[in-house]
Design a protein around this motif. Sequence first.
Motif, PDB file in Angstrom:
ATOM      1  N   SER A 195       0.744  -1.272  -0.079  1.00  0.00           N
ATOM      2  CA  SER A 195      -0.020  -0.107  -0.239  1.00  0.00           C
ATOM      3  C   SER A 195       0.937   1.203  -0.052  1.00  0.00           C
ATOM      4  O   SER A 195       0.499   2.275  -0.584  1.00  0.00           O
ATOM      5  N   TYR A 227       1.641   2.802  -3.542  1.00  0.00           N
ATOM      6  CA  TYR A 227       0.688   3.480  -4.104  1.00  0.00           C
ATOM      7  C   TYR A 227       1.017   4.873  -4.605  1.00  0.00           C
ATOM      8  O   TYR A 227       1.018   5.491  -5.568  1.00  0.00           O
ATOM      9  N   LEU A 286       1.623   6.460  -7.946  1.00  0.00           N
ATOM     10  CA  LEU A 286       0.938   7.881  -8.614  1.00  0.00           C
ATOM     11  C   LEU A 286       1.382   9.094  -9.028  1.00  0.00           C
ATOM     12  O   LEU A 286       1.051   9.879  -9.865  1.00  0.00           O
ATOM     13  N   MET A 345      -3.049  -6.015  -4.592  1.00  0.00           N
ATOM     14  CA  MET A 345      -2.247  -5.171  -4.741  1.00  0.00           C
ATOM     15  C   MET A 345      -0.895  -4.919  -5.689  1.00  0.00           C
ATOM     16  O   MET A 345      -0.628  -4.149  -6.384  1.00  0.00           O
ATOM     17  N   ASN A 371      -1.787  -5.229  -9.089  1.00  0.00           N
ATOM     18  CA  ASN A 371      -2.218  -3.641  -9.657  1.00  0.00           C
ATOM     19  C   ASN A 371      -1.088  -2.650  -9.879  1.00  0.00           C
ATOM     20  O   ASN A 371      -1.097  -2.183 -10.993  1.00  0.00           O
ATOM     21  N   LEU A 372      -0.104  -3.039  -8.842  1.00  0.00           N
ATOM     22  CA  LEU A 372       0.950  -2.066  -9.083  1.00  0.00           C
ATOM     23  C   LEU A 372       1.760  -2.538 -10.151  1.00  0.00           C
ATOM     24  O   LEU A 372       2.454  -1.632 -10.996  1.00  0.00           O
ATOM     25  N   GLN A 382       1.024  -3.519 -13.004  1.00  0.00           N
ATOM     26  CA  GLN A 382       0.299  -3.051 -14.343  1.00  0.00           C
ATOM     27  C   GLN A 382       0.976  -1.609 -14.523  1.00  0.00           C
ATOM     28  O   GLN A 382       0.466  -1.273 -15.547  1.00  0.00           O
ATOM     29  N   HIS A 383       1.307  -0.963 -13.530  1.00  0.00           N
ATOM     30  CA  HIS A 383       1.700   0.352 -13.708  1.00  0.00           C
ATOM     31  C   HIS A 383       3.188   0.920 -13.397  1.00  0.00           C
ATOM     32  O   HIS A 383       3.510   1.744 -13.573  1.00  0.00           O
ATOM     33  N   ARG A 427      -0.466  -1.464   4.679  1.00  0.00           N
ATOM     34  CA  ARG A 427      -0.986  -2.721   4.555  1.00  0.00           C
ATOM     35  C   ARG A 427      -0.024  -3.170   3.433  1.00  0.00           C
ATOM     36  O   ARG A 427       0.791  -2.554   2.685  1.00  0.00           O
ATOM     37  N   MET A 436      -6.668  -3.449 -17.999  1.00  0.00           N
ATOM     38  CA  MET A 436      -5.608  -2.867 -16.947  1.00  0.00           C
ATOM     39  C   MET A 436      -6.495  -2.097 -16.048  1.00  0.00           C
ATOM     40  O   MET A 436      -7.114  -0.977 -16.284  1.00  0.00           O
ATOM     41  N   LYS A 437      -6.109  -2.625 -14.835  1.00  0.00           N
ATOM     42  CA  LYS A 437      -6.983  -1.704 -13.734  1.00  0.00           C
ATOM     43  C   LYS A 437      -6.396  -0.565 -13.537  1.00  0.00           C
ATOM     44  O   LYS A 437      -5.222  -0.622 -13.299  1.00  0.00           O
ATOM     45  N   PRO A 438      -6.959   0.591 -13.238  1.00  0.00           N
ATOM     46  CA  PRO A 438      -6.464   1.907 -12.864  1.00  0.00           C
ATOM     47  C   PRO A 438      -6.167   1.598 -11.553  1.00  0.00           C
ATOM     48  O   PRO A 438      -6.227   0.629 -10.790  1.00  0.00           O
ATOM     49  N   LEU A 439      -4.916   2.301 -11.229  1.00  0.00           N
ATOM     50  CA  LEU A 439      -4.235   2.176  -9.973  1.00  0.00           C
ATOM     51  C   LEU A 439      -4.998   2.955  -8.909  1.00  0.00           C
ATOM     52  O   LEU A 439      -4.930   4.130  -8.871  1.00  0.00           O
ATOM     53  N   GLN A 440      -5.556   2.396  -7.978  1.00  0.00           N
ATOM     54  CA  GLN A 440      -6.250   2.868  -6.848  1.00  0.00           C
ATOM     55  C   GLN A 440      -6.035   2.177  -5.501  1.00  0.00           C
ATOM     56  O   GLN A 440      -6.296   0.881  -5.606  1.00  0.00           O
ATOM     57  N   LEU A 441      -5.582   2.709  -4.585  1.00  0.00           N
ATOM     58  CA  LEU A 441      -5.474   1.962  -3.479  1.00  0.00           C
ATOM     59  C   LEU A 441      -6.942   1.541  -2.847  1.00  0.00           C
ATOM     60  O   LEU A 441      -7.801   2.217  -2.552  1.00  0.00           O
ATOM     61  N   PRO A 442      -6.924   0.051  -2.603  1.00  0.00           N
ATOM     62  CA  PRO A 442      -8.223  -0.373  -2.083  1.00  0.00           C
ATOM     63  C   PRO A 442      -8.751   0.235  -0.540  1.00  0.00           C
ATOM     64  O   PRO A 442      -7.777   0.527   0.245  1.00  0.00           O
TER      65      PRO A 442
END
Lengths: 377, 377
Positions: free
Chosen positions: A79, A82, A86, A106, A109-110, A112-113, A377, B1-7
Amino acid sequence: MKPLQLPSPAIIGQDARTVGTPALLLELDAFESNLRQMAALTARHNIVLRPHAKAHKSSAIAKAQIAMGAVGICCQKLSEAYPFVLAGIRDIHISNEFVGADKIAMAVNLAQHARLSVCVDHPSQVDALGKAAGQAGVVITVLPEVDIGQGRCGVDSKNSLLALADRIGTHSGLRFGGLQAYHGGIQHVGDWGSRKLKASHGADLTASYVQCLDSRGIACPVVTGGGTGTAEFDAASGVFTEIQPGSYIFMDGHYGENGWAGELRLQHSLFIATTIMSAAKPGQAVCDVGLKGVAVDSGLPLIRSDARHDSLRYVAANDEHGILHTDADGSHNLLGERLLLIPGHCDPTCNLYEQFVCIRNNIVEALWDIDARGLSR
Amino acid sequence: MKPLQLPSPAIIGQDARTVGTPALLLELDAFESNLRQMAALTARHNIVLRPHAKAHKSSAIAKAQIAMGAVGICCQKLSEAYPFVLAGIRDIHISNEFVGADKIAMAVNLAQHARLSVCVDHPSQVDALGKAAGQAGVVITVLPEVDIGQGRCGVDSKNSLLALADRIGTHSGLRFGGLQAYHGGIQHVGDWGSRKLKASHGADLTASYVQCLDSRGIACPVVTGGGTGTAEFDAASGVFTEIQPGSYIFMDGHYGENGWAGELRLQHSLFIATTIMSAAKPGQAVCDVGLKGVAVDSGLPLIRSDARHDSLRYVAANDEHGILHTDADGSHNLLGERLLLIPGHCDPTCNLYEQFVCIRNNIVEALWDIDARGLSR
């Protein structure tokens, strides 16, 4: 009637001596000197600098480190990464293990960017990540952690390491990246020579793991580790290709106690401005920085010496109060005085604040968000 | 691709046993029982309950306390009060001294939007506040703090108290409100009888200050103080008109060590969910909650006992790692297991998190913002 609005911690251009307390001050001259010294050290040894962002949790500082030659950053938690991604930082190493569906999601997702690498010390971590990475069509670089004396995480046998490397190779979504090897327990060995000796033992053990992989035909493109206390030794070891110092930018009180006989001349750059808000007892004053304003796990804060306050010692931290004792008479006269505290431990201290109030020549030059604060997290 | 967003830390309705760790869990049944018990105690003694919000820093919790009969809240810092007033809570007592132009400006701004009372222990604090309040056309209630044994802030002589009361009377923008009298040092005296005795000494000393003012014709409409450890005694003392307990809603590990022989049967309601993310060493496991996830100033966290984890002990906190030892074999099998930690000290622990994940019967029922987190000015 003024609308109710919490004032900003500081304003650009403000006299730093009038910033409301508690405030987390970053003295830019000292900070930049520290940045330059570590960049020069790694450049001279032709190794990679990947500073640890767990110390500062601020994308503004990470960008300053990268502008000075760092390749990217380390984070300790997913976490935490992020806000850095960003903010445009696209090379992140998670120098830690993780378990659980939320963490795997997570990581994917990370990845991917950003270019993401992570650590493992058990095959089940590899399999869970590999399955998810494969399904998502991303590639995550994986570095097994080897235990070089810390006794915390990481495998401590060559067979376990080989098993992990083999397992990583079975997943199309994973790529073996090398080794993570960090010994936190020797970073604060005070005597420079003793610390150097212990660091060389750690590097030797790390080398033996590299050789073991090499004898199996597995190359280690990256061998990463090291902290502020062992940076000089790890950089010169010929074993580490990359070092991960974090606290060097701040030089907290705990690191200040170390002996520094090498080339690094790190300076204290992080201070907490505090005000004495009560002085009702002889020989004692009470300031407005306690447990919620400074971490005390590695010792109570020091008071930056100045002519007015040389007799003061910070002797106890309550939740919102710091208790100061003085041998001098006249503690009543201290009411309203401002002090600068040097925190014992920078990492958990920065995690308590919203912003660094960046100052130069006693003028506020910038406010830098601590945008990963509290992201555990 | 999922946008980068902290859950989000959790979702309403989620199984609490799947919430990503670290997470700060509030068990609502225990929390509400604690709320009810303190409300009943103060109602029976016909005194006012003004809970201390420094423990939770959450306007949602403050509203729950007020819904249960609390008159308002205490804050320890002026900046801390802002989110509460913005959330509609309009009766705030700052149970602490402050000095400085930025603080005076905050006090005046708060007093434009809430009934504000504050503490003083030096005439210069009175004069600075009185001047600003007069200029702004607001009235601020001022309670001198008397030291009843804590030895921190507060005057410790009747002459000093009378001088403060007189000085308050010289300012049109200030109103003398009574006395602040708190002894933090006795809240954790373990033996119930010893704690009761010490509380009665504190109440006697407080009463002597009230009588001193009375003999000068100065009435004390409010005598406020007391914490969770002495609440039963202070409520029954006949001296305090108002008590300020904070931790009672959570019952942290440190308060759990106290003897409780009276009517209060406070329950642990605050837990930190953690995951074992490495178990590479025999007899040891490593969880994902360290110094940035739990305050350790009043002792390491306890592990909530359950059948699977009774042999585990939390033995050390690193920045992001908790070291657990076990006497049982098979620590490798613990990888991925979840535990609940009972924090040693609730106040600085809550200050590390963004939200309380509120649960009942293992379902997430609400997410409550910790909206005053980090506000230490």
